[in-house]
Enzyme design. Sequence first.
Site, mmCIF file in Angstrom:
data_model
loop_
_atom_site.group_PDB
_atom_site.id
_atom_site.type_symbol
_atom_site.label_atom_id
_atom_site.label_comp_id
_atom_site.label_asym_id
_atom_site.label_seq_id
_atom_site.Cartn_x
_atom_site.Cartn_y
_atom_site.Cartn_z
ATOM 1 N N LYS A 169 0.851 -1.215 0.000
ATOM 2 C CA LYS A 169 0.000 0.000 0.000
ATOM 3 C C LYS A 169 0.873 1.245 0.000
ATOM 4 O O LYS A 169 2.083 1.169 0.262
ATOM 5 C CB LYS A 169 -0.916 -0.028 1.218
ATOM 6 C CG LYS A 169 -0.198 0.023 2.561
ATOM 7 C CD LYS A 169 -1.162 -0.272 3.714
ATOM 8 C CE LYS A 169 -0.468 -0.203 5.057
ATOM 9 N NZ LYS A 169 -1.325 -0.679 6.156
ATOM 10 N N ARG A 207 -11.237 0.279 14.161
ATOM 11 C CA ARG A 207 -11.024 1.016 12.908
ATOM 12 C C ARG A 207 -12.033 0.539 11.872
ATOM 13 O O ARG A 207 -12.887 1.306 11.446
ATOM 14 C CB ARG A 207 -9.580 0.824 12.424
ATOM 15 C CG ARG A 207 -9.247 1.622 11.188
ATOM 16 C CD ARG A 207 -7.770 1.643 10.874
ATOM 17 N NE ARG A 207 -7.248 0.345 10.422
ATOM 18 C CZ ARG A 207 -5.994 0.153 10.004
ATOM 19 N NH1 ARG A 207 -5.140 1.183 9.976
ATOM 20 N NH2 ARG A 207 -5.587 -1.036 9.612
ATOM 21 N N HIS A 240 -6.877 -7.020 12.786
ATOM 22 C CA HIS A 240 -5.640 -6.226 12.815
ATOM 23 C C HIS A 240 -5.381 -5.807 14.250
ATOM 24 O O HIS A 240 -6.306 -5.406 14.957
ATOM 25 C CB HIS A 240 -5.806 -4.995 11.906
ATOM 26 C CG HIS A 240 -4.519 -4.274 11.625
ATOM 27 N ND1 HIS A 240 -3.389 -4.914 11.175
ATOM 28 C CD2 HIS A 240 -4.182 -2.963 11.725
ATOM 29 C CE1 HIS A 240 -2.418 -4.018 11.003
ATOM 30 N NE2 HIS A 240 -2.874 -2.834 11.341
ATOM 31 N N ARG A 242 0.809 -10.789 7.326
ATOM 32 C CA ARG A 242 0.843 -9.606 6.441
ATOM 33 C C ARG A 242 2.092 -8.786 6.758
ATOM 34 O O ARG A 242 2.174 -8.141 7.805
ATOM 35 C CB ARG A 242 -0.432 -8.776 6.641
ATOM 36 C CG ARG A 242 -1.717 -9.573 6.389
ATOM 37 C CD ARG A 242 -2.952 -8.695 6.414
ATOM 38 N NE ARG A 242 -3.144 -7.972 7.641
ATOM 39 C CZ ARG A 242 -3.871 -8.392 8.684
ATOM 40 N NH1 ARG A 242 -4.498 -9.556 8.635
ATOM 41 N NH2 ARG A 242 -3.983 -7.645 9.754
ATOM 42 N N TYR A 270 16.037 30.912 5.213
ATOM 43 C CA TYR A 270 14.921 31.766 5.647
ATOM 44 C C TYR A 270 15.023 32.099 7.134
ATOM 45 O O TYR A 270 15.230 31.205 7.958
ATOM 46 C CB TYR A 270 13.598 31.048 5.413
ATOM 47 C CG TYR A 270 13.167 31.002 3.962
ATOM 48 C CD1 TYR A 270 12.995 32.171 3.221
ATOM 49 C CD2 TYR A 270 12.928 29.788 3.343
ATOM 50 C CE1 TYR A 270 12.596 32.111 1.894
ATOM 51 C CE2 TYR A 270 12.519 29.711 2.024
ATOM 52 C CZ TYR A 270 12.357 30.887 1.301
ATOM 53 O OH TYR A 270 11.965 30.838 -0.015
ATOM 54 N N CYS A 310 14.135 24.494 3.305
ATOM 55 C CA CYS A 310 13.184 25.202 2.435
ATOM 56 C C CYS A 310 12.295 24.165 1.740
ATOM 57 O O CYS A 310 12.467 22.965 1.907
ATOM 58 C CB CYS A 310 13.925 26.021 1.394
ATOM 59 S SG CYS A 310 15.217 27.090 2.045
ATOM 60 N N ASP A 330 12.214 23.338 -1.405
ATOM 61 C CA ASP A 330 12.864 22.587 -2.480
ATOM 62 C C ASP A 330 14.374 22.451 -2.332
ATOM 63 O O ASP A 330 15.017 21.817 -3.162
ATOM 64 C CB ASP A 330 12.598 23.281 -3.821
ATOM 65 C CG ASP A 330 11.160 23.735 -3.930
ATOM 66 O OD1 ASP A 330 10.286 22.865 -3.935
ATOM 67 O OD2 ASP A 330 10.923 24.962 -3.966
#
Length: 386
Positions: free
Chosen positions: A44, A143, A172, A228, A272, A319, A321
């Site tokens: 997943k 859940r 689970h 699992r 920054y 930052c 990027d």
Amino acid sequence: MTQEIPEIQQRWSWLEIDLSAIRHNVEDARAQLQPGTKLLAVVKADGYGHGAVECARASLEAGADYLGVATAPEAFKLREAGITDVPLMIISQPPAETAPLLVKHQVMPAVYDPKFALAYGAAAEAAGVKAPYHMAVNTGMNRIGVRWTDVVDFQKAVAGCDALQLVGTFTHFATADCPATAEFETQVARFQQAIAALREAGVNPGIVHAANSASIWRYPQVHFDMVRLGISLYGFMACPEIADIADLQLAMTVHARITDTRMVEPGDGVSYGLHYNPTEYERVCTVPLGYADGLRRGLSSNTSFIWNGRLCRQVGNICMDQCMFVVDIRPDENGEVANPQVGDEVLIVGKQGDAEVTITEMAQKLGSNDHEIAIGFAQRMPRVFV
Ligand SMILES: *Cc1c(COP(=O)(O)O)cnc(C)c1O
């Protein structure tokens, strides 16, 4: 043109995924199981950020029997990638609108709502095929799932639909990765009670499964018919208690190249807010990844990178990027001074010699978990499979 130039040459930050580590981890989990116990590889969230299709294939090569994803689109993506001849389940119940597609792609949903079950069964009947599913049982995590005391009633509610086939029953655990708890034992007892009630009512529960990564190594008594394997498929210790038992290899490393470098002097500030203020002359380098790439802003001035085999402090605010780090330019014992260059490779996560930076330590600093940090790194950076 955009296709001809590999993405890692278009942008100097990327993930490397070691598929031999994935295969090794499947084998290590397998070694814990009794012969005949099946192993479901959980891929997943795009394989916890590692690439669902590639990790699914590697898991199957190493002997996984089943695949699991969280959503219907994730399942269809695997089928469309050509992974068609292996049982594939969605470990939650998708919207009923997906029923015809589940049938078409032979994807088994988790089921707990009779209305969904009947819609799915009807879609299968219309196509002239069966509708296999796994019943989710709520044993205490609260859940999803049929309450453990209600599983026989659920089966009665859907008994009129001949197409529906109960091929598995699962629960689970909420605390398998916590220090031993009474709640874990309670969930096990409730699950066993539900399975026994089904059998007494003449219902075959199919493949009985409950164990996530932590329980594979920690609680062999809950392996039942299938386990699992999620976070530990990717090499992470699901909890400290399994560290001595499991032999796992981390699959993900995070890489970048230096895009700029300069000397800064006392009185200067970096990034920054100019919150990083050198007290002596320092060599500051820039790499092109930031919080939009999963390098969380909360790690600002609180992580290290590896350049040339040595740990270097990340400095200043991370930052969106880009971010900066300092290379120590004090002469070494031979009088040599480090000289980082634009284009040099930097490890953001990984190991080189004695220097190591891990996702686990980042997660601990952030009050997060390995899963969230690994998935974050996949947001924008391309993956290279090695
Ligand atoms: C995510 C998930 C798993 C895998 O859990 P890990 O702790 O990552 O091994 C197993 N079962 C279900 C139902 C899940 O949602």
